[in-house]
Enzyme design. Structure first.
Site, short mmCIF file in Angstrom:
data_model
loop_
_atom_site.label_atom_id
_atom_site.label_comp_id
_atom_site.label_asym_id
_atom_site.label_seq_id
_atom_site.Cartn_x
_atom_site.Cartn_y
_atom_site.Cartn_z
N ASN A 93 1.84 -1.84 10.60
CA ASN A 93 1.35 -0.94 11.63
C ASN A 93 0.97 -1.70 12.25
O ASN A 93 -0.26 -2.76 12.06
CB ASN A 93 -0.02 -0.46 10.78
N LYS A 135 -0.17 -1.47 15.50
CA LYS A 135 -0.92 -0.89 15.93
C LYS A 135 -0.75 -1.46 17.89
O LYS A 135 0.22 -1.37 18.21
CB LYS A 135 -2.54 -1.62 15.76
N HIS A 167 -4.94 7.44 11.46
CA HIS A 167 -5.58 6.48 11.22
C HIS A 167 -6.96 5.94 11.71
O HIS A 167 -7.59 7.26 12.44
CB HIS A 167 -4.83 5.13 12.27
N GLU A 210 -8.62 4.32 13.52
CA GLU A 210 -8.94 3.79 14.39
C GLU A 210 -8.60 5.02 15.93
O GLU A 210 -9.53 4.81 16.70
CB GLU A 210 -8.14 2.19 14.86
N GLU A 222 -7.21 3.84 3.08
CA GLU A 222 -7.54 3.15 4.26
C GLU A 222 -8.87 3.22 4.21
O GLU A 222 -9.68 3.47 5.41
CB GLU A 222 -7.11 2.89 5.48
N GLY A 282 -8.87 -5.31 9.05
CA GLY A 282 -9.11 -6.13 10.24
C GLY A 282 -10.34 -6.38 9.95
O GLY A 282 -11.14 -7.58 10.83
N SER A 305 -7.32 -5.36 5.01
CA SER A 305 -7.09 -6.48 4.92
C SER A 305 -5.65 -6.78 3.38
O SER A 305 -6.45 -7.55 2.79
CB SER A 305 -8.34 -7.40 4.71
P1 13P Z 1 -5.36 -4.41 8.52
O1 13P Z 1 -4.13 -5.21 7.66
O2 13P Z 1 -5.08 -5.51 9.93
O3 13P Z 1 -6.94 -4.78 7.71
O4 13P Z 1 -5.06 -3.42 9.03
C1 13P Z 1 -4.98 -2.16 8.12
C2 13P Z 1 -4.64 -1.53 8.92
O5 13P Z 1 -5.37 -0.20 9.41
C3 13P Z 1 -2.97 -1.14 8.52
O6 13P Z 1 -3.14 0.68 9.16
#
Ligand code: 13P
Length: 255
Positions: free
Chosen positions: A8, A10, A94, A96, A166, A172, A212
């Site tokens: 992903n 983003k 997601h 976010e 997640e 992140g 992560s």
């Molecule tokens: P990270 O792997 O950067 O923590 O992000 C996870 C994520 O949101 C995947 O959709």
């Protein structure tokens, strides 16, 4: 069940950067046997990614979609627009989008339904925030997210569902969930799906862990009984290290 590992990106990568990444990833395609690899670029880079990946085993995903087929929805993208580009999967809900862009369970339900009806495979993201975890509300939050997203869908509808667990506090931050916590949450997700649809449907649903994930911890998630893969953010942005991560997952499962 194969592993399914998705990148992903983003809001990262231009079209040119996407072409470079996909070409580099394809160099190692033969090393990914037994793993479904999926790249989810931004909308603008989907056509380029589709062109480079066509004919390969690497699949394409989108990061979002609207639930209506067409209409006055400025800035939105429909399922048929994605299908036309060769997209197979779509990330829905997601954290976010939930927390930064105001997406709620009603919108997520409509998106999951449209995706399934259109032939796209939704990757439904669920997970608790740090405060919810501290309040011991993880299972309550996950159950609500699942039940409200799947309301009205039949066992037949959900045959191609992927759920990504997640935890928001792990995204992140460099602070991944422990494998034990990821397994507890994922087996609870299986329990909720089983209680709605029965064991056969539940056993067909893929669950990914996200938050992560890196090459050096993917193995400990890939071997868990309730989890079959990962949704990877930061560690999916470089083709070489993403390739190393995929191989690490594969090795962990084989050995
Ligand atoms: P990270 O792997 O950067 O923590 O992000 C996870 C994520 O949101 C995947 O959709």
């Amino acid at each position: 069940m194969d592993l399914i590992i998705a990148a992903n990106w983003k809001m990262h990568k231009t079209t040119a950067e996407t072409v470079d990444f996909c070409q580099a990833l394809l160099q190692n395609e033969s090393l990914f046997e037994g793993v479904k690899v999926l790249v989810c670029p931004p909308f603008t880079a989907l056509p380029a990614a589709s062109g480079v990946l066509r004919g390969s085993t690497i699949k394409l995903g989108a990061q979002n979609m609207h639930w209506e087929e067409q209409g006055a929805f400025t800035g939105e993208i429909s399922a048929s627009m994605l299908l036309e580009l060769g997209v197979d999967y779509v990330i829905i809900g997601h954290s976010e989008r939930r927390h930064l862009l105001g997406e709620d369970n009603r919108m997520i339900r409509l998106k999951v339904k449209t995706a399934l009806e259109s032939g796209l495979k939704p990757i439904l993201c669920v997970g608790e925030t740090e405060t919810e975890r501290e309040d011991d509300a993880t299972e309550k939050v996950i159950k609500k997210q699942l039940v409200e997203a799947l309301e009205g869908l039949t066992a037949e509808n959900v045959h191609s569902l992927v759920v990504a667990y997640e935890p928001v506090w792990a995204i992140g931050t460099g602070k991944a969930a422990s494998p034990a916590d990821a397994e507890t949450a994922s087996s609870f997700i299986r329990e909720v799906i089983r209680s709605i649809y029965g064991p056969k449907t539940e056993s067909n649903v893929y669950i990914q862990y996200g938050g992560s994930v890196k090459a050096d911890n993917i193995g400990s998630f890939a071997v868990l009984p309730s989890i079959h893969g990962a949704l990877v953010g930061g560690a999916s942005l470089e083709a070489d290290s993403f390739g190393t991560l995929i191989q690490a997952a594969r090795k962990a499962v084989i050995s």
